[in-house]
Design a protein around this motif. Structure first.
Motif, short mmCIF file in Angstrom:
data_model
loop_
_atom_site.label_atom_id
_atom_site.label_comp_id
_atom_site.label_asym_id
_atom_site.label_seq_id
_atom_site.Cartn_x
_atom_site.Cartn_y
_atom_site.Cartn_z
N ALA A 247 0.57 -1.16 0.07
CA ALA A 247 -0.21 -0.07 0.27
C ALA A 247 1.17 1.90 -0.19
N SER A 248 2.09 0.96 0.72
CA SER A 248 3.27 2.52 0.78
C SER A 248 4.03 2.08 -0.42
N SER A 249 4.57 1.34 -1.43
CA SER A 249 5.06 1.28 -2.24
C SER A 249 6.92 1.49 -1.84
N VAL A 250 6.91 0.35 -0.38
CA VAL A 250 7.93 0.85 -0.15
C VAL A 250 8.48 -0.91 0.02
N ALA A 251 9.71 -1.01 0.72
CA ALA A 251 10.25 -2.45 1.16
C ALA A 251 10.38 -2.13 2.54
N VAL A 252 10.72 -3.51 3.54
CA VAL A 252 10.31 -3.13 4.72
C VAL A 252 11.21 -4.56 5.00
N ASP A 253 12.30 -4.00 5.98
CA ASP A 253 13.36 -5.70 7.00
C ASP A 253 12.93 -5.74 8.03
N VAL A 254 12.44 -7.00 8.24
CA VAL A 254 12.34 -7.43 9.82
C VAL A 254 13.53 -7.26 10.08
N ARG A 255 14.06 -7.20 11.92
CA ARG A 255 15.24 -8.03 12.01
C ARG A 255 14.44 -8.85 13.08
N ALA A 256 15.31 -10.72 12.83
CA ALA A 256 14.65 -11.49 13.40
C ALA A 256 15.20 -11.75 14.34
N ALA A 257 16.05 -10.69 15.52
CA ALA A 257 16.59 -10.85 16.70
C ALA A 257 16.42 -9.56 17.08
N ALA A 258 15.45 -8.59 16.42
CA ALA A 258 14.55 -8.18 17.28
C ALA A 258 12.96 -9.18 18.16
N LEU A 259 12.73 -9.95 17.89
CA LEU A 259 11.60 -10.61 18.13
C LEU A 259 12.36 -11.79 19.30
N PRO A 260 12.65 -11.47 19.97
CA PRO A 260 12.51 -12.55 20.97
C PRO A 260 11.62 -13.42 21.51
N VAL A 261 12.04 -14.88 21.85
CA VAL A 261 11.27 -16.05 22.09
C VAL A 261 11.04 -16.29 23.44
N ALA A 262 9.94 -15.69 24.19
CA ALA A 262 9.24 -15.84 24.46
C ALA A 262 9.09 -16.93 25.74
N PRO A 263 9.50 -17.41 27.37
CA PRO A 263 9.68 -18.29 27.63
C PRO A 263 8.68 -19.22 27.23
N GLU A 264 7.07 -18.74 27.47
CA GLU A 264 6.30 -20.10 27.11
C GLU A 264 6.32 -20.72 25.46
N LEU A 265 6.91 -19.72 24.60
CA LEU A 265 7.10 -19.64 23.24
C LEU A 265 8.03 -20.38 23.33
N ALA A 266 9.10 -20.86 23.96
CA ALA A 266 10.34 -21.47 24.12
C ALA A 266 9.66 -22.84 24.19
N ARG A 267 8.84 -23.06 25.74
CA ARG A 267 8.69 -24.68 25.83
C ARG A 267 7.56 -25.24 24.94
N ALA A 268 6.52 -23.96 24.58
CA ALA A 268 5.84 -24.88 23.58
C ALA A 268 6.92 -25.53 22.01
N ALA A 269 7.44 -24.74 22.20
CA ALA A 269 8.09 -25.21 20.52
C ALA A 269 9.32 -26.47 21.31
N ALA A 270 9.82 -26.26 21.77
CA ALA A 270 10.79 -27.51 22.81
C ALA A 270 9.29 -29.25 22.33
N ALA A 271 8.05 -28.45 22.80
CA ALA A 271 7.50 -30.13 23.35
C ALA A 271 6.63 -30.34 22.45
N LEU A 272 6.67 -29.10 21.00
CA LEU A 272 6.27 -29.49 19.51
C LEU A 272 7.19 -30.21 18.94
N GLY A 273 8.43 -30.16 18.86
CA GLY A 273 9.35 -29.80 18.10
C GLY A 273 9.35 -28.69 16.78
N ALA A 274 8.92 -27.87 17.08
CA ALA A 274 9.09 -26.34 15.88
C ALA A 274 10.00 -25.58 16.20
N ASP A 275 9.68 -24.53 15.17
CA ASP A 275 10.79 -23.34 15.26
C ASP A 275 9.86 -22.11 15.21
#
Length: 337
Positions: A247-275
């Motif tokens: 809509a804005s006719s621009v490019a956007v770059d997302v920094r993966a390191a700026a999206l910290p993995v919260a503890p509950e997300l880390a626990r779920a990923a470990a339990a489910l074998g997910a990224d």
């Protein structure tokens, strides 16, 4: 008609359309902006701003929710939340909800009461009210909500205002709902709940899928701070930021390191074998907000609750750490599965 067995819970067919409406609206107190609520052909609302912001979403049983996974109250809260998040994403405050519910005639009346209880509970979080709607017969349970909002004299924050050099920021939770859906789909949740173990690895993410927690106040705060573009993250961060980029006719770059993995997300990923990063980047239905702010703005200048996660550049499309993302960017109702 034969008398109903008093041991059988009343259905919507037992109550009839108007009996059901009377039951689910009785005793509800409307917010001050509702001049005339349910009971007539239309509601009457005050509009101090002179403009009304409106948005609609529909939730269909088997597509957006399952009643063996969520209670009616949870479904009602979710139906209200997904709509009110859209209003917040425009920089406005939700003021009123119009609700249409479809269900089979044999549906227990208590289910519809639960839906409306959830709708009212979530609306109350923003000071809004349920001012009217409709009930109809349908093959499955359908909840359609139209939300109205107040801009308080401000211009709406659209998707089309992002400019090169702007800062991309997010408010609210990301990835939890997708993790919860993965947990529910895996079947792990059923055994864990029966064993009383869900309070560990998967409880938080399952709860987040059942009832999202949009940061309602963050939208108006971003508007007051001069956000150039904003969107509700309903289909996935990359997918929805892609709408802003287009809509804005621009490019956007997302920094993966700026999206910290919260503890509950880390626990779920470990339990489910997910990224967990995939959930953060592409998971939908958390109804966080993503916005762009003028060039040069950074913490602590961003409003409270907003975290910078990327930048806006000249060009087109969305990248992660400067590279195209490998895989689907998010949810699309009509894409091939």
């Amino acid at each position: 008609m034969a008398d109903r067995d008093p041991a059988r819970p009343a259905t919507v067919a037992d109550l009839g359309e108007f009996g059901l409406i009377a039951r689910v609206t009785a005793g509800r107190v409307q917010p001050p902006g509702t001049l005339l609520g349910p009971g007539d052909d239309a509601a009457v609302l005050a509009t101090p701003d002179g403009r009304v912001l409106a948005s609609t979403d529909m939730l269909v049983e088997g597509v957006h929710f399952r009643l063996d996974w969520s209670t009616p109250v949870q479904v009602g809260r979710k139906a209200a939340a997904v709509n009110m998040a859209d209003v917040s994403a425009m920089g406005a405050v939700p003021t009123a909800l119009l609700v249409a519910i479809g269900c089979p005639p044999e549906t227990p009346a208590s289910l519809v009461e639960g839906l409306t209880e959830g709708l009212w509970a979530e609306a109350a979080a923003t000071g809004a009210g349920v001012v009217g709607g409709d009930v109809v017969s349908a093959p499955e349970v359908v909840v359609s909500v139209t939300v109205l909002g107040d801009l308080a004299g401000r211009s709406p924050v659209t998707r089309s205002g992002a400019r090169p050099g702007d800062v991309l920021a997010v408010a609210g939770r990301l990835g939890r709902s997708a993790a919860g859906l993965a947990a529910l789909s895996s079947g792990r949740h059923a055994a864990d709940e029966l064993a009383g173990e869900l309070a560990g690895e998967l409880a938080d993410v399952v709860a987040a899928h059942r009832v999202p927690a949009p940061p309602y106040s963050a939208g108006p705060a971003a508007a007051r701070a001069g956000a150039t573009a904003m969107i509700d993250v309903s289909d996935g961060l990359l997918a929805d930021v892609g709408h802003v980029a287009l809509a804005s006719s621009v490019a956007v770059d997302v920094r993966a390191a700026a999206l910290p993995v919260a503890p509950e997300l880390a626990r779920a990923a470990a339990a489910l074998g997910a990224d967990p990063l995939r959930w953060l980047l592409t998971g939908g239905e958390d109804h966080a907000l993503a916005a762009t702010f003028p060039a040069g703005i950074a913490l602590p200048a961003l409003p409270e609750g907003w975290t910078p996660v990327g930048t806006v550049r000249a060009g087109a499309g969305v990248t992660v750490d400067g590279e195209p993302y490998d895989g689907a960017a998010g949810w699309d109702h009509f894409s091939a599965r």
